[in-house]
Design a protein around this motif. Structure first.
Motif, mmCIF file in Angstrom:
data_model
loop_
_atom_site.group_PDB
_atom_site.id
_atom_site.type_symbol
_atom_site.label_atom_id
_atom_site.label_comp_id
_atom_site.label_asym_id
_atom_site.label_seq_id
_atom_site.Cartn_x
_atom_site.Cartn_y
_atom_site.Cartn_z
ATOM 1 N N THR A 1 0.431 -0.868 0.135
ATOM 2 C CA THR A 1 -0.228 0.153 0.448
ATOM 3 C C THR A 1 0.311 1.463 -0.541
ATOM 4 O O THR A 1 0.227 2.504 -0.122
ATOM 5 C CB THR A 1 -0.785 -0.078 0.945
ATOM 6 O OG1 THR A 1 -0.110 -0.716 2.338
ATOM 7 C CG2 THR A 1 -1.986 -1.339 1.191
ATOM 8 N N SER A 2 2.014 1.182 0.254
ATOM 9 C CA SER A 2 3.265 2.443 -0.246
ATOM 10 C C SER A 2 4.306 1.553 0.100
ATOM 11 O O SER A 2 5.014 0.752 0.481
ATOM 12 C CB SER A 2 2.334 3.522 1.706
ATOM 13 O OG SER A 2 2.775 2.407 2.854
ATOM 14 N N ALA B 1 2.029 3.716 -2.814
ATOM 15 C CA ALA B 1 2.019 2.380 -3.662
ATOM 16 C C ALA B 1 3.880 2.466 -3.034
ATOM 17 O O ALA B 1 4.337 2.933 -2.904
ATOM 18 C CB ALA B 1 2.041 1.469 -5.131
ATOM 19 N N GLY C 1 -0.931 -5.173 4.472
ATOM 20 C CA GLY C 1 -0.944 -4.206 3.835
ATOM 21 C C GLY C 1 -1.084 -4.089 2.167
ATOM 22 O O GLY C 1 0.224 -3.615 1.820
ATOM 23 N N LEU D 1 -1.811 -3.718 -1.732
ATOM 24 C CA LEU D 1 -2.221 -2.940 -2.395
ATOM 25 C C LEU D 1 -3.506 -3.251 -3.392
ATOM 26 O O LEU D 1 -3.341 -4.739 -3.997
ATOM 27 C CB LEU D 1 -0.757 -3.259 -4.265
ATOM 28 C CG LEU D 1 -1.949 -1.382 -4.564
ATOM 29 C CD1 LEU D 1 -1.164 0.000 -3.881
ATOM 30 C CD2 LEU D 1 -0.013 -1.350 -5.843
ATOM 31 N N ASP E 1 -5.961 0.559 -7.714
ATOM 32 C CA ASP E 1 -4.169 0.791 -7.372
ATOM 33 C C ASP E 1 -3.344 0.260 -8.529
ATOM 34 O O ASP E 1 -2.645 0.503 -9.002
ATOM 35 C CB ASP E 1 -4.369 1.513 -6.272
ATOM 36 C CG ASP E 1 -4.597 2.098 -5.362
ATOM 37 O OD1 ASP E 1 -5.766 2.877 -6.766
ATOM 38 O OD2 ASP E 1 -4.644 1.867 -4.892
#
Length: 378
Positions: free
Chosen positions: A70-71, A202, A225, A227, A231
């Motif tokens: 996610t990051s 992402a 976590g 993606l 996205d």
């Protein structure tokens, strides 16, 4: 296959002759009733669209395994999730502020020590302890653009049984491929160059090590976590223009460095290789370009706030790697989690400005910098 071709053609032969991959939004997937098996079961564990993105991420890095998070910080946390109680990780003092925060505030609660080294390039066998299990490298470093010799660090770390984790966000696989230099893990904030438009959060993680890949897959499934499919699809599409964007951004950055160097109203300019001839030689040996991030300080007596307020094109904002030019003050923005002492050790002054160069017309960017510098001198 050249990386530009890989960015476009790693995924092919979609259903119905489509030239872009489908987006699978389902959170759950039906299993075979007899065997209770299936390629996908629940989105947190795996999703067809995310799997396609992870195939692309692995292909770009020349890796066997790719993972999407996610990051960038979620990817970094996963990379460090292999450490256990009593382990130690070595990092450069000028590491990204988010990584500093995680190592400084989160890892101690897990019984893991983070030791920040002023100059990772000067690391020797004497710096290792029996607890040292990983070296976390940024090269170029953020925001000082210092260079670390990856081949040397890999040899030293592996000799002492430690992993080498490289944050390759600034270079991306277009300009630097750490796995090919012996690194064990590569992490990137895919928010930056991979996505490239300041509209997507992402993280990416790649490795050739099967055991580490199992650990990272577990981190995805256990911590969640991952993606999301939409996205993942957008990142697949953005990556197709990655090499083209970086080519233009780097050319613009090189022109800006040449324009700012030696000016009386600029105290200093930092870019990959600017610290010394040795660092320039090392960077040239392990990367194919200098990238599109530079840092600088205004000369004494110039008004930093007047300069920033006069700029027309660069947004005063954190992040980097987008098609638009961004400028920030790391001491109070990207690296605000650091103590004053830590920033001083890292060489991050209160006046240091970091410029992430976009794809705008170079004449417009240079003219904008000139008029802002004139405003700062009034």
């Amino acid at each position: 296959m050249h990386i530009q071709t890989a960015a476009v053609h790693t995924l092919k032969d979609f259903e119905h002759g489509a030239v872009v991959p489908p987006v699978h939004l389902s959170s759950t997937f039906e299993l075979d009733r007899a065997s209770e098996e299936g390629a996908f079961a629940y989105q947190r564990g795996a999703n067809p669209t995310r799997a396609q993105l992870e195939t692309v991420l692995a292909a770009l890095d020349g890796a066997e395994h790719g993972f999407a998070f996610t990051s960038g910080m979620a990817a970094t946390a996963a990379a460090l999730s292999t450490l256990v109680v009593g382990d130690e990780v070595l990092l450069p003092a000028s590491v990204y502020g988010g990584t500093y925060r995680f190592v400084d505030l989160v890892l101690p609660g897990r019984g893991i020590t983070g030791r920040f080294v002023d100059d990772l390039g000067a690391l020797t066998a004497a710096d290792f302890t029996p607890a040292t299990r990983a070296i976390f490298v940024e090269t170029p470093a953020n925001p000082t653009l210092r260079i670390t010799d990856l081949r040397r660090i890999v040899e030293l770390a592996h000799r002492h049984g430690a992993l080498v984790i490289v944050d390759n966000t600034f270079m991306s696989p277009v300009l630097q491929r750490p796995l090919e230099l012996g690194a064990d893990v590569v992490v990137q904030s895919a928010t930056k160059y991979l996505a490239g438009h300041s509209d997507l959060l992402a993280g990416a993680l790649t490795t050739n090590d099967a055991a580490l890949a199992e650990a990272f897959a577990l981190a995805q499934k256990a911590q969640g976590g991952v993606l999301a499919p939409q996205d993942s699809f957008r990142l697949i599409q953005s990556i197709k223009t990655l090499p083209l964007r970086i080519e233009r951004q780097q050319a613009n950055a090189e022109a800006i460095v040449a324009h700012l160097r030696g000016r009386a109203d600029i105290a200093r300019v930092w870019y990959p290789g600017s610290h010394s001839e040795e660092e320039a030689r090392i960077h040239a040996s392990q990367a194919s370009g200098t990238g599109a991030v530079l840092s600088f300080e205004l000369a004494a007596g110039l008004d930093r706030i007047a300069f920033l307020e006069a700029l027309r094109y660069p947004a005063y904002a954190v992040s980097l790697g987008g098609v638009e030019t961004l400028i920030c003050r790391p001491a109070t923005m990207t690296h605000e989690a650091m103590t004053d002492q830590a920033r001083q050790a890292a060489g991050i002054s209160e006046e240091l400005l970091r410029l992430s160069v976009g794809i705008e017309d170079i004449g417009d960017l240079l003219g904008d910098l000139d008029q802002a510098l004139a405003a700062a001198a009034r």
